[in-house]
Design an enzyme around this catalytic site. Structure first.
Site, short mmCIF file in Angstrom:
data_model
loop_
_atom_site.label_atom_id
_atom_site.label_comp_id
_atom_site.label_asym_id
_atom_site.label_seq_id
_atom_site.Cartn_x
_atom_site.Cartn_y
_atom_site.Cartn_z
N HIS A 1 -7.50 -5.98 8.07
CA HIS A 1 -8.64 -5.71 8.94
C HIS A 1 -9.67 -4.89 8.15
CE1 HIS A 1 -7.15 -1.65 9.49
NE2 HIS A 1 -6.04 -2.07 10.09
N CYS B 1 6.38 4.96 11.17
CA CYS B 1 5.87 5.79 10.06
C CYS B 1 6.68 5.57 8.80
CB CYS B 1 5.98 7.28 10.36
SG CYS B 1 5.14 7.87 11.80
N CYS C 1 7.17 9.85 18.85
CA CYS C 1 6.27 9.94 17.70
C CYS C 1 4.83 9.89 18.21
CB CYS C 1 6.53 8.76 16.75
SG CYS C 1 5.18 8.55 15.57
N HIS D 1 3.05 6.54 17.12
CA HIS D 1 3.53 5.23 17.56
C HIS D 1 4.01 5.19 19.00
CE1 HIS D 1 3.57 5.00 13.16
NE2 HIS D 1 3.14 3.78 13.39
N1 MSP Z 1 1.56 0.98 2.58
C1 MSP Z 1 1.01 2.26 2.80
C2 MSP Z 1 0.32 2.78 1.55
C3 MSP Z 1 1.17 2.82 0.34
S1 MSP Z 1 0.26 3.28 -1.08
C4 MSP Z 1 1.39 3.60 -2.22
C5 MSP Z 1 -0.01 2.18 3.92
N2 MSP Z 1 -0.49 0.97 4.21
S2 MSP Z 1 -1.54 0.63 5.36
O1 MSP Z 1 -1.58 -0.80 5.46
O2 MSP Z 1 -1.23 1.34 6.55
O3 MSP Z 1 -2.92 1.06 4.81
C6 MSP Z 1 -3.39 2.33 4.93
C7 MSP Z 1 -4.75 2.41 4.23
O4 MSP Z 1 -5.67 1.47 4.82
C8 MSP Z 1 -5.43 3.75 4.41
O5 MSP Z 1 -4.96 4.71 3.50
C9 MSP Z 1 -6.86 3.37 4.20
O6 MSP Z 1 -7.05 3.18 2.84
C10 MSP Z 1 -6.96 2.03 4.89
N3 MSP Z 1 -7.32 2.11 6.31
C11 MSP Z 1 -6.67 1.49 7.35
N4 MSP Z 1 -7.35 1.71 8.50
C12 MSP Z 1 -8.43 2.47 8.25
C13 MSP Z 1 -9.47 2.98 9.05
N5 MSP Z 1 -9.53 2.79 10.35
N6 MSP Z 1 -10.42 3.71 8.41
C14 MSP Z 1 -10.41 3.89 7.05
N7 MSP Z 1 -9.43 3.43 6.28
C15 MSP Z 1 -8.39 2.77 6.85
O7 MSP Z 1 -0.34 3.22 4.47
#
Ligand code: MSP
Length: 641
Positions: A19, A136, A150, A153
């Protein structure tokens, strides 16, 4: 020689489709990587997907497919999304690849064989007992929970006791702290650095780096009955993707001798800023140089999530605004380091104002005037044109100022420099009235003005290239510039075009988009008195409407508003207040106990001083209005599709 730059994004979980939240960090990293290349730096840009752990295994089970099938499918979707957004990464790392598994085994073996500074084992076995949240993928403490659940979640964590291997994190905290304090490891912005230092001072405990009950993961070489904890697995991508286990030279170039930059969202601070440097120290590798933690954005005031059904697919935005338009819109909403809100309903207006009007029109006005009067040939430089010196002075500084903003992690400000030059050039064009010179036959003056505009556009084509790579490449082709002059250096000199080159009249770079009211109002607002209460919510656009069954538990009229009723409805376990414009059709008592259908994912709105969180669906024929209800024994909270 400046060091090579290695830049990364987090690797994204494959339990959800890509997304625009994921796109946000990826575009920022792409923008930075392209800027550093413009400045002549050697750059490697890594992104990828995080594919192990229970969360993924459960998502696959829910879809009745194998975890590998799910990860293959979603990893492809991420790659496709990045292609659609013109992301120019050098490698896409998948944690289910053999290359990655090798690296995880290698770093864990290195840690297993090492000793802490005071001579203890880095990895030791023990029992872990705690409350685990699969959402998480981490253990929570009692004080993390809200009503036993949590907070992120809304699920009750599972009580787990199992044999695990532990990482003696505590032995490395002093070194990590020192590295942060000395600036050897920079954590940005400042308040995130302070947050990390605060966390270290709370004396974080050792943590378990393996799991016994999880099967979807990478088995430890020293105990194959356990798999690597998903965060240990995931963090290792930053070295597996550049050859830690299989390409020593490459790894040394980008990691050991490089300048390592991790970009990430603020929620994964502890793992990156404390665990990761400590793991690297234990394994005898260098720590990263910079970690920038950006904020999170909401969309039209709401957290974006799968359950709310309001996650915007990057492909939908690309379909409407193109890759460049999408990149531009996402990066210009609010400053990078803080939380923000993205108002999807304003995208069309902003696209039209900045890209179609300011930039696109400038290009077409200049080139059309040139084609109509000077056979489309790049004219000679002329002297004595009012405003030229000022524009020239601003232009030659534009790219350097923008690059400084990039180094300071201010992509929005970097883009604004380019747009400011576009606007200054538009003003110059308007003030010098070249069309009057054309009419009066003053061809030298006309040529001189247009040459200045073309040179300013050439500098714009470099400055805005990192955010608008394909449109700025098209502009450069039009101006007769090739990639050899696509550098920061070439943006510092004002005269760079080849006199006599024939330009072609371009297709509009950014065709204006329809600003139909409906398209602009894609994000529905709760207002029963607006026309939307007649059913005119645009559900084709962003922010899909979520319809759910709600049971009316109380109803009353609203003082001094003869059309409105105030309803309390049960929506699953939640209770909400909704104000509905139905008082002339229903008395409060008629409604109690009815199971109605509401639009559930609206921002709360205040109507006549009363908060309303959601909107009731009703059918209308002439003066008659009937609230939509459901029969049968569906529980409240059920979704309607
Ligand atoms: N898989 C872990 C990260 C491992 S890195 C070694 C993870 N993945 S995630 O799919 O949840 O992605 C998180 C990342 O997506 C955030 O750190 C950010 O970079 C980005 N974002 C997801 N939603 C977001 C927003 N609503 N706003 C800004 N960034 C966002 O965590």
């Amino acid at each position: 020689m400046a060091k090579p730059i290695y830049i990364t994004t987090p690797i994204y979980y494959v339990n959800a489709q890509p997304h625009i939240g994921h796109a946000y960090t990826t575009i920022a990293a792409d923008l930075m990587a392209r800027w550093h290349k413009l400045a002549g730096r050697d750059v490697f840009f890594l992104t990828g997907t995080d594919e192990h752990g229970n969360k993924i295994a459960e998502a696959a089970a829910a879809q009745k497919i194998s975890p590998q099938e799910l990860t293959d499918r979603v990893a492809m979707q991420f790659e496709a999304a990045w292609r659609a957004l013109d992301i120019d990464h050098d490698y896409f790392i998948r944690t289910t690849s053999e290359r990655h598994a090798q690296a995880v085994r290698k770093i864990l073996d290195a840690m297993r064989n090492a000793r802490t500074p005071d001579g203890q084992e880095v990895i030791y076995s023990g029992y872990y007992e705690g409350l685990y949240c699969t959402g998480c993928e981490k253990f929570l403490t009692e004080k993390d929970l809200v009503d036993g659940k949590c907070p992120d979640h809304g699920t009750v964590p599972e009580a787990l006791k199992e044999k695990n291997y532990f990482f003696r994190l505590s032995a490395y905290l002093p070194q990590v702290k020192e590295a942060i304090l000395s600036g050897r490891v920079q954590i940005l912005p400042e308040e995130k650095r302070n947050e990390v230092l605060g966390l270290i001072d709370q004396e974080l405990t050792d943590f378990s780096l393996s799991r016994e009950r999880v099967s979807w993961g990478i088995p430890l070489s020293f105990d194959p009955s356990q798999v690597a904890y998903v965060w240990i697995d995931a963090l290792s991508n930053y070295i597996s993707g550049i050859g830690y286990a299989d390409d020593e030279t490459h790894f040394r170039k980008w990691w050991t001798d490089g300048h390592v930059i991790h970009l990430l969202g603020k929620e994964i601070l502890k793992f990156h800023c404390i665990w990761w440097p400590a793991m690297l120290l234990a394994a005898g590798e260098r720590m990263p140089d910079e970690m920038f933690l950006h904020g999170w954005f909401t969309v039209d005031g709401q957290k974006m999530s799968k359950s709310l059904g309001n996650a915007i697919d990057p492909h939908d935005m690309v379909g409407q605004f193109g890759a460049d338009g999408t990149r531009y819109l996402l990066m210009t909403q609010y400053p990078f380091g803080i939380d923000g809100d993205i108002q999807a309903s304003r995208f069309v207006t902003q696209y039209n104002a900045d890209l179609a009007n300011d930039l696109g029109n400038l290009v077409s006005r200049v080139i059309k005037l040139l084609a109509a009067n000077l056979e489309g040939v790049i004219p000679a430089v002329a002297k004595g044109i009012d405003g030229q010196a000022e524009l020239q002075a601003q232009a030659v500084k534009t790219a350097d100022s923008a690059y400084e903003h990039i180094i300071g992690y201010r992509p929005q400000a970097a883009i604004a420099e380019g747009i400011a030059l576009v606007r200054a050039t538009n003003r110059f064009f308007n003030d010098t009235t070249p069309w009057k010179s054309a009419k009066a036959g003053e061809m030298e003056r006309l040529g001189g003005i247009l040459r200045v505009c073309l040179e300013a556009l050439r500098i714009v084509s470099i400055t805005l290239y990192p955010i608008l790579p394909s449109k700025m490449t098209a502009l450069r082709t039009m101006l007769g510039c090739d990639d050899s002059t696509l550098t920061l250096e070439h943006a510092r000199a004002f005269w760079g075009l080849q006199e006599g080159t024939v330009l072609t009249v371009p297709e509009p770079l950014f065709p204006r988009l329809e600003t139909k009211r409906k398209a602009e109002e894609a994000a529905p607002k709760a207002s029963p008195e607006s026309s939307e209460s007649d059913g005119l919510i645009d559900i084709s656009h962003f922010g899909k409407v979520q319809l759910r069954v709600a049971e009316v538990v109380a109803a009353e009229s609203v003082p001094k508003a003869d059309k409105l009723l105030r309803l309390q409805v049960a929506l699953g376990s939640e209770q909400r207040q909704i104000v509905a414009g139905i008082a002339q059709h229903y008395s409060p008592d008629d409604l109690i106990g009815k199971r109605v259908v509401i639009v559930a994912n609206l921002k709360p709105a205040t109507i006549r001083g009363v908060e309303s969180h959601g909107m009731l669906l009703a059918a209308k024929a002439g003066k008659r209005l009937v609230v939509v209800t459901v029969d049968g024994d569906l529980d409240s909270g059920a979704s309607v599709s």
